[in-house]
Each structure stands twice: as structure tokens, then as C-alpha cells.
Scaffold this motif. Sequence first.
Motif, mmCIF file in Angstrom:
data_model
loop_
_atom_site.group_PDB
_atom_site.id
_atom_site.type_symbol
_atom_site.label_atom_id
_atom_site.label_comp_id
_atom_site.label_asym_id
_atom_site.label_seq_id
_atom_site.Cartn_x
_atom_site.Cartn_y
_atom_site.Cartn_z
ATOM 1 N N TYR A 20 -59.664 -49.640 38.020
ATOM 2 C CA TYR A 20 -59.107 -50.863 38.270
ATOM 3 C C TYR A 20 -59.444 -51.684 36.998
ATOM 4 N N ASN A 26 -54.359 -54.995 34.808
ATOM 5 C CA ASN A 26 -54.958 -55.900 35.755
ATOM 6 C C ASN A 26 -55.764 -56.979 35.068
ATOM 7 N N GLU A 29 -55.078 -60.464 35.816
ATOM 8 C CA GLU A 29 -55.575 -60.628 37.309
ATOM 9 C C GLU A 29 -57.244 -61.264 37.097
ATOM 10 N N ALA A 143 -60.551 -56.911 44.514
ATOM 11 C CA ALA A 143 -59.753 -55.765 44.385
ATOM 12 C C ALA A 143 -60.239 -54.388 44.910
#
Length: 146
Positions: A20, A26, A29, A143
Amino acid sequence: MSEVRHEAVTTAPREKLFAYVDDYKNVPEYMLGVTSFEPTTDVVQGKGSVFAAALKVGPKELKSTVECTEWVENELIKLESVKGFGANTEWAFRDGDEPGTTVLSVVFDFTLPGGLAGKVLGGLIGPFADQAIKHIESKIRTAVEA
């Protein structure tokens, strides 16, 4: 140079947590204030990959080009600024003491410009860094622990 360090324990497997954080898509985010993080090379992962980043801190937008200088799968990602705002990031991943946990350690270090601009930016960065750490941990945890 200023430095911010943080460590968090998650219940996510190390491989999932690393994947991740390692995925450049990502970054906007989970990184508070990052408005763009785009590859500038064909290599988009690992050592030698380079990214153009934009970070909004208060009314200021800071631009930086960062290169991945160290990368060990499921263990380490180190990004160093090569142009623009001097900001380096190191993400380290290790198994936690409790079974099924992963420890994420992150170090941000940044260099502020001199003069009045540096003083103004310094006044913004301190509170922003504290808020950013809480945001990063919350977003990553959401996440990867889901």
C-alpha cells in the motif's frame, strides 16, 4: 534540517502494508497535503524511480522531485529530494512483538529555505507535521486493516 519520527503498530500483514505504501498512486490518499505524486521515469517502483510531487502547506504549494534511493521489498523505502523543496522520507517495516502485527516506522526530514520565507514556512510546517502524522497513520491503518 528538521526531522519528524513516528512509529505505529498495525494488525495488517507486512506485505499488505508495504504494498500500500509503495504504490505511488496511494500517496495523495494517505499523505496529508500532497496534491500530486507522479512518476517522471518509466520505473514506478523501487530504487531509481523518480517522482514529481506537489505539497500544499497552508497557502503555500511546495514542489519537489524525489528519487527512491533505497528499496528492500517488505522492509524499506527511502525517498530523497533531488530538486525543489528538500524533503526526505524513510519508511521501515518489521514484524511486531505480538503475532500478526507489523511495525511501521517513518522518518520525515526537511530543509527549510533561509530568510523570511524559511521563517514563515517554519511556522507552518511544525503544526502541519503533527497533523500530517495523525492523518497518515489513520489513512494507512484504514486502508490496510480493513
